[in-house]
Design a protein around this motif. Sequence first.
Motif, PDB file in Angstrom:
ATOM      1  N   GLY A   1       0.861  -1.178   0.141  1.00  0.00           N
ATOM      2  CA  GLY A   1      -0.011   0.196  -0.032  1.00  0.00           C
ATOM      3  C   GLY A   1       0.836   1.156  -0.032  1.00  0.00           C
ATOM      4  N   THR A   2       0.351   2.353  -0.731  1.00  0.00           N
ATOM      5  CA  THR A   2       1.069   3.468  -0.830  1.00  0.00           C
ATOM      6  C   THR A   2       0.400   4.561  -0.441  1.00  0.00           C
ATOM      7  OG1 THR A   2       2.213   5.035  -2.397  1.00  0.00           O
ATOM      8  CG2 THR A   2       0.633   3.635  -3.357  1.00  0.00           C
ATOM      9  N   PRO A   3       0.768   5.687   0.125  1.00  0.00           N
ATOM     10  CA  PRO A   3       0.146   6.824   0.267  1.00  0.00           C
ATOM     11  C   PRO A   3      -0.387   7.428  -1.084  1.00  0.00           C
ATOM     12  CG  PRO A   3       2.102   7.212   1.484  1.00  0.00           C
ATOM     13  CD  PRO A   3       2.170   5.768   0.487  1.00  0.00           C
ATOM     14  N   ALA A   4      -1.459   8.268  -0.970  1.00  0.00           N
ATOM     15  CA  ALA A   4      -2.069   8.835  -2.291  1.00  0.00           C
ATOM     16  C   ALA A   4      -2.850  10.017  -1.720  1.00  0.00           C
ATOM     17  CB  ALA A   4      -2.823   7.649  -3.052  1.00  0.00           C
ATOM     18  N   ALA A   5      -3.176  10.991  -2.533  1.00  0.00           N
ATOM     19  CA  ALA A   5      -4.061  12.118  -2.129  1.00  0.00           C
ATOM     20  C   ALA A   5      -4.506  12.592  -3.498  1.00  0.00           C
ATOM     21  CB  ALA A   5      -3.054  13.089  -1.462  1.00  0.00           C
ATOM     22  N   PHE A   6      -5.889  13.168  -3.345  1.00  0.00           N
ATOM     23  CA  PHE A   6      -6.550  13.719  -4.402  1.00  0.00           C
ATOM     24  C   PHE A   6      -6.461  15.485  -3.927  1.00  0.00           C
ATOM     25  CE2 PHE A   6     -10.108  15.823  -6.417  1.00  0.00           C
ATOM     26  CZ  PHE A   6      -9.829  15.064  -7.771  1.00  0.00           C
TER      27      PHE A   6
ATOM     28  N   GLY B   1       4.296   6.169  -4.609  1.00  0.00           N
ATOM     29  CA  GLY B   1       4.421   4.776  -4.928  1.00  0.00           C
ATOM     30  C   GLY B   1       5.077   4.087  -3.958  1.00  0.00           C
ATOM     31  N   SER B   2       5.175   2.933  -4.257  1.00  0.00           N
ATOM     32  CA  SER B   2       5.820   1.904  -3.270  1.00  0.00           C
ATOM     33  C   SER B   2       6.493   0.767  -3.980  1.00  0.00           C
ATOM     34  CB  SER B   2       4.687   1.062  -2.346  1.00  0.00           C
ATOM     35  OG  SER B   2       3.933   0.288  -3.180  1.00  0.00           O
ATOM     36  N   PHE B   3       6.970  -0.270  -3.333  1.00  0.00           N
ATOM     37  CA  PHE B   3       7.687  -1.157  -4.178  1.00  0.00           C
ATOM     38  C   PHE B   3       6.793  -2.046  -5.111  1.00  0.00           C
ATOM     39  CE2 PHE B   3       6.112  -3.423  -0.402  1.00  0.00           C
ATOM     40  CZ  PHE B   3       5.957  -4.966  -1.076  1.00  0.00           C
ATOM     41  N   MET B   4       5.632  -2.030  -4.993  1.00  0.00           N
ATOM     42  CA  MET B   4       4.480  -2.770  -5.681  1.00  0.00           C
ATOM     43  C   MET B   4       3.835  -1.737  -6.872  1.00  0.00           C
ATOM     44  SD  MET B   4       2.468  -5.184  -3.336  1.00  0.00           S
ATOM     45  CE  MET B   4       1.536  -5.749  -4.594  1.00  0.00           C
TER      46      MET B   4
ATOM     47  N   GLN C   1      11.455  -1.644   0.348  1.00  0.00           N
ATOM     48  CA  GLN C   1       9.948  -2.354   1.019  1.00  0.00           C
ATOM     49  C   GLN C   1       9.415  -1.267   1.827  1.00  0.00           C
ATOM     50  OE1 GLN C   1      10.826  -6.413   1.965  1.00  0.00           O
ATOM     51  NE2 GLN C   1       9.846  -6.929   0.161  1.00  0.00           N
ATOM     52  N   GLY C   2      10.159  -0.370   2.653  1.00  0.00           N
ATOM     53  CA  GLY C   2       9.757   0.440   3.798  1.00  0.00           C
ATOM     54  C   GLY C   2       8.936  -0.250   4.754  1.00  0.00           C
ATOM     55  N   GLN C   3       7.789   0.198   4.966  1.00  0.00           N
ATOM     56  CA  GLN C   3       7.037  -0.313   5.960  1.00  0.00           C
ATOM     57  C   GLN C   3       6.465  -1.744   5.935  1.00  0.00           C
ATOM     58  OE1 GLN C   3       3.208   1.804   6.803  1.00  0.00           O
ATOM     59  NE2 GLN C   3       3.377   2.781   4.752  1.00  0.00           N
ATOM     60  N   TRP C   4       6.644  -2.186   4.771  1.00  0.00           N
ATOM     61  CA  TRP C   4       6.331  -3.528   4.250  1.00  0.00           C
ATOM     62  C   TRP C   4       7.825  -4.461   4.374  1.00  0.00           C
ATOM     63  CZ3 TRP C   4       1.389  -3.550   5.082  1.00  0.00           C
ATOM     64  CH2 TRP C   4       0.569  -2.294   4.752  1.00  0.00           C
ATOM     65  N   SER C   5       8.833  -3.943   4.937  1.00  0.00           N
ATOM     66  CA  SER C   5       9.935  -4.760   4.873  1.00  0.00           C
ATOM     67  C   SER C   5       9.699  -6.128   5.517  1.00  0.00           C
ATOM     68  CB  SER C   5      10.949  -3.781   5.696  1.00  0.00           C
ATOM     69  OG  SER C   5      12.076  -4.558   5.721  1.00  0.00           O
TER      70      SER C   5
END
Length: 408
Positions: free
Chosen positions: A275-280, A297-300, A363-367
């Motif tokens: 999951g990645t941060p996103a904003a409108f 974005g993220s590693f995915m 991977q960040g917080q999904w490491s």
Amino acid sequence: MMDEKNRSMWAFPWSLKESFAIATGLLLCGFALEASTDSTLPNIAFPYNLISGSVFICILFVLHFRYKKSPIIKWLESTPAAISAITLFTVLSLLIGFIPQQTNTSNIEKNIIGLSTITHSRSYLLSQIYFLTTLGLVSIKRSFPFQKNNIGFILNHLGLWIIVFAAALGSGDMQRITIEAREDLYTSTGYINGKDPVRIPMEIKLDQFKMKVYPPKILLSDSDGIIISSKKSQNTEIIEGVKIKLNEFTIEVKKYIPLAAPLDNKYELWPSKGGTPAAFIIYTKNQYCDSGWISCGSFMYQPKIIEAFNGNYLIMEEPSPKSYVSSLSIKYKGQISKDSLAVNSPLKIDGAKMYQLSYNSEQGQWSEVSIIELIRDPWLPVIYTGIFMLIVGVIYNIFKGKRTNSEN
């Protein structure tokens, strides 16, 4: 007594002038030795460091009791010698904080006179020997014969001597081992200097990696990808409902999803792996106005960048970590324990300390990997003893001074 002004250089008793000349000579000699070789001094480990330390202590006692009438020994036990030795050692120690040091001495590009690896240089070794010799002889001189009035002096000087002595000898026994703890896999292998494998006396498995992050920030760049700096006073954190002033842009965050995934040109909640941060956001510049989704974005998932007006781009910066914790399973002596390891909150096990060092930054917080540092320093109790002696000596001198003043 000979007048100090008429006394020739190097005539005994030596003063500060000769003492600082000797200290300078030791420094230059160390620099010359360093320039003549490409290698740094290796650390001496047990038992050779213990043997060397014992021999050094014996030499100090022999010098004092057998040659204490020698002019050289009298000078080494004098205040001028102590001042020059402390100055030399302090200057080199302070340079460690001002000059970037290379810690991996197995693969370095050494400064020609050793300033990039000061603690492994010949000049630092000579300064340590000079310092420990003068301070050691002074401590022995005040200790034999023992007098009650010297208690504070002995505690302070001997405590400082023990700290420097133990730190010098203990550097060879201190181990810094990097361990990569992985999910669903026990490991008992660590790495010294990041490459030399070594077996650790335990097995470690990562159960879960948790990270808390700060809100991401929004950045402005040109067509070449160069970030256009904003005023320092501007807060550009992306929080739902806030308005951000970014140079000539006014940005309103209509919706913010901390963990999202792209779906049909928009982002939906996705509190799972990747999951990645996103904003409108709605962004305006002068009379122009537009809107769109933005994501780091993220590693995915790929980042989502907004191409704004006049070749400007709005970019979401990756959120910086606020804290991260590793939940570990540790097999030690046939038992399995569950522990949490956080930054600045080490675990103690088998006489060593385990620190949370890093993680898989991609991977960040999904490491799925937690990078741990295991530090073993068997000489640390000796250093603590020296520190304790210093503290007791200071307290003793304070009370001694108050009692003397009250008697007067």
